[in-house]
Enzyme design. Sequence first.
Site, PDB file in Angstrom:
ATOM      1  N   ASP A   1       0.877  -1.164   0.000  1.00 23.89           N
ATOM      2  CA  ASP A   1       0.000   0.000   0.000  1.00 23.89           C
ATOM      3  C   ASP A   1       0.923   1.225   0.000  1.00 23.89           C
ATOM      4  OD1 ASP A   1      -2.070   1.799   0.098  1.00 23.89           O
ATOM      5  OD2 ASP A   1      -3.172   0.755   1.679  1.00 23.89           O
TER       6      ASP A   1
HETATM    7  C1  NOJ Z   1      -3.982   4.056   0.073  1.00 28.87           C
HETATM    8  C2  NOJ Z   1      -5.138   3.108   0.082  1.00 28.87           C
HETATM    9  O1  NOJ Z   1      -5.158   2.387   1.288  1.00 28.87           O
HETATM   10  C3  NOJ Z   1      -5.134   2.153  -1.089  1.00 28.87           C
HETATM   11  O2  NOJ Z   1      -6.325   1.407  -1.066  1.00 28.87           O
HETATM   12  C4  NOJ Z   1      -4.968   2.894  -2.373  1.00 28.87           C
HETATM   13  O3  NOJ Z   1      -5.034   2.018  -3.477  1.00 28.87           O
HETATM   14  C5  NOJ Z   1      -3.656   3.651  -2.336  1.00 28.87           C
HETATM   15  N1  NOJ Z   1      -3.681   4.593  -1.214  1.00 28.87           N
HETATM   16  C6  NOJ Z   1      -3.347   4.416  -3.618  1.00 28.87           C
HETATM   17  O4  NOJ Z   1      -4.181   5.514  -3.718  1.00 28.87           O
END
Ligand code: NOJ
Length: 761
Positions: A281
């Site tokens: 993530d």
């Molecule tokens: C953080 C989020 O938790 C995730 O789901 C997302 O895909 C990423 N940011 C990228 O924006």
Amino acid sequence: MKLPASSLLTAAFLLGQAKAGWTNESEVPFYGLSPPVYPTLQGSGSTSPTWTLAYKRAREFVSQLTLEEKVNMTNGFTGVCVGNSGSVPRLGFKGLCFEDAPAGIRGPDFVSAFPAGMHLGQTWDKKLMRAYGKALGEEYHGKGVNVALGPVGGGIGRVTRAGRNWEGPGPDPYLTGEQMEAIVLGVQGEGVIACSKHWLLNEQEYRRLPSALGESMSSNVDDATIHELYAWPFMNALRAGTGAIMCSYQRANNSYSCQNSKLLNGLLKTELGFEGFVVSDWAAQQSGISTANAGLDIVMPNAGWWGKNLTQAVNNGSVSIDRLDDMVTRTLASYFFLDQNTTLPSPQIFSPTVQHPILDVRGDHDKLIREIGSAGHILVKNTNNTLPLKKPRYVSIFGFDAEVKPVPWTNPLRYGGGYEVNFGWETFNGTLIVGGGSGSNTPSYIISPFKAIQDRVIADRGVLRWDFYSQDPVPEANTEVALVFINAYASESFDRTSLSDEFSDTLVLNVASKHPNTVVILHSAGPRVVDAWIEHENITAVIFAGLPGQESGHALVDVLYGDVNPSGKLIHTIAKRDEDYGNVLNSTVDQSAFPQSDFTEGVYIDYRAFDRDGIEPRFSFGYGLSYTSFEYSGINIAQTTGAHTSAYPSSDVSVVQGGHPELWDVLFNVTASITNVGKVAGAEAAQLYLGIPTAPIRQLRGFDKVFLKPNETATVAFALTRRDLSIWDVVAQQWKLQSAVYNVSVGASSRDLRLNSILSV
Ligand code: NOJ
């Protein structure tokens, strides 16, 4: 450090942890750090002919790379997409473009705003789930996106007030698994890599990341619960071939998810045979060598702890070259798995602030969005057949949720807002079609309820009145129906503090006190309690309208006026009071440097806990009304021929992506008949609940939706697999089928079981 309450539970918990390899008892006596290096399984490409071919091509490619080129491929760079991995220009590899996310491509224009994952779940319709994935895949492919950052199956929704529960289909692992599987197949069928997320146990927003207070929250979960609840839906995604998995922000049993060797090398890659790549993530990487050796393959959105450090780590032997080769091979294998070297155009993601060419990828997805939109609306109250509306000539509309926000979006990339709370309440200052944060979307337009109802009233030559902002509006004397719109907002980055808000409840009660035909429409990002007004005699109908995406108003009008018979059903239990959700109502607040969240309830969340504790819900899991009625009859259970019912799957069969292949063998087929005994056509989502000995009294293990004309009968069918009937045996470290009698029920909701029978293993 908090401990589970009963010592018995503690003992069982620790036994499960130790057997599962979570503990390193010399270091941490109670909650385990996973061992620093769990045996790494290199992607083998052996689990299907398509993966074998993809691996062959990937290995050929990797054999031509220098050390620097390999390292370069493992991290992110600033570019046009929300994530951009390293490229190898001399060999024609442009790197991968990653884009959010689960309810439509977030950011660019000329894309569709799909219903949120929660809303799709509310349809209980596998065909629509598959079509949703396909339509998303077409849009991602059209914009040249390699990796779609969805579907979401975790957080699954353990914490009732958690901020992101609406991104996926809710707290039941079976329903979530079916939806993940359908979306992965749909997205990847269009040549786009699905990135199933978040692996694993990211069940709340509070302290999901390290902060000035200390490390992030640790979700402490026993081995059986991980298998039976949290990893379960991902098994479906893996089985469907998901090419990527995103590891999550928080710690799991005290080890950060993206450096948790047990979770990545162990459960995901060894036990479940994952052949694709793990991406972090965004900014979830908290160490360099540990993440590499634990099984992380790509870090986002920049080099994080890798880059030159990873080159050095390989050169000094801290990370083996085999591990680095495996990272790159896995990444390229997913790329070749979907033929992206030949079929995918270059990414065309333009900033909304600069003039750019038009690239319209929406096709006719508006029709599907409208269909899913109406199919996911849930009618929960309908006194004296108030609905469908019978061409009223005088209609009044109240509440800001009926119309789009009167001001520009705060963040041009997200209609659903960027972590904002409006009006001081957890509501959205405009009609709510999706929640906030990275799971939000970028609608090209929005059909608001006000627009769609007004069009209908015009066609009926009627009169429409509205007041979006007053909390105490006065319906005009001739008003035949007063439609009150409220919402409940939630977003990534914060958890909710209540399952209702006083502003909206007062608005509803004020209108109901003045008009005998008050209909409430509620858009909500997660469960919303309604006991402040649900029994008011002037409130004649109530619709849980979910998060329906860009065609919101059309979808609602289809249901309100009876062009579509409502067939959506709840994916959460709606309690009478917030407190009825018990210890999982709120996110865990722990201000210490090493915060701990103990999942002591095991698999007992949502209806499993309500059933165990004998708590009467306001509306049960799986509940929803129709304009017609259905009769259930003739349950039949047949054991499949050749089904092997030994306690454990055979030990000499190798794992495929998704786990032991025998887990997917169908052992029993259950059928029942559903008859439409009412006067109008409609669809019914029949549900199968199984009482597995030693497990919750009933758990969803099948659903089948049929459309029936009046007097028509159809058969609903449920195939029960070995996994469906098994529990996770922490000692044997395998799924176990118990030789016992299992209760089988088929019904219209988890508390409306119409047909009951048994099966014997
Ligand atoms: C953080 C989020 O938790 C995730 O789901 C997302 O895909 C990423 N940011 C990228 O924006």
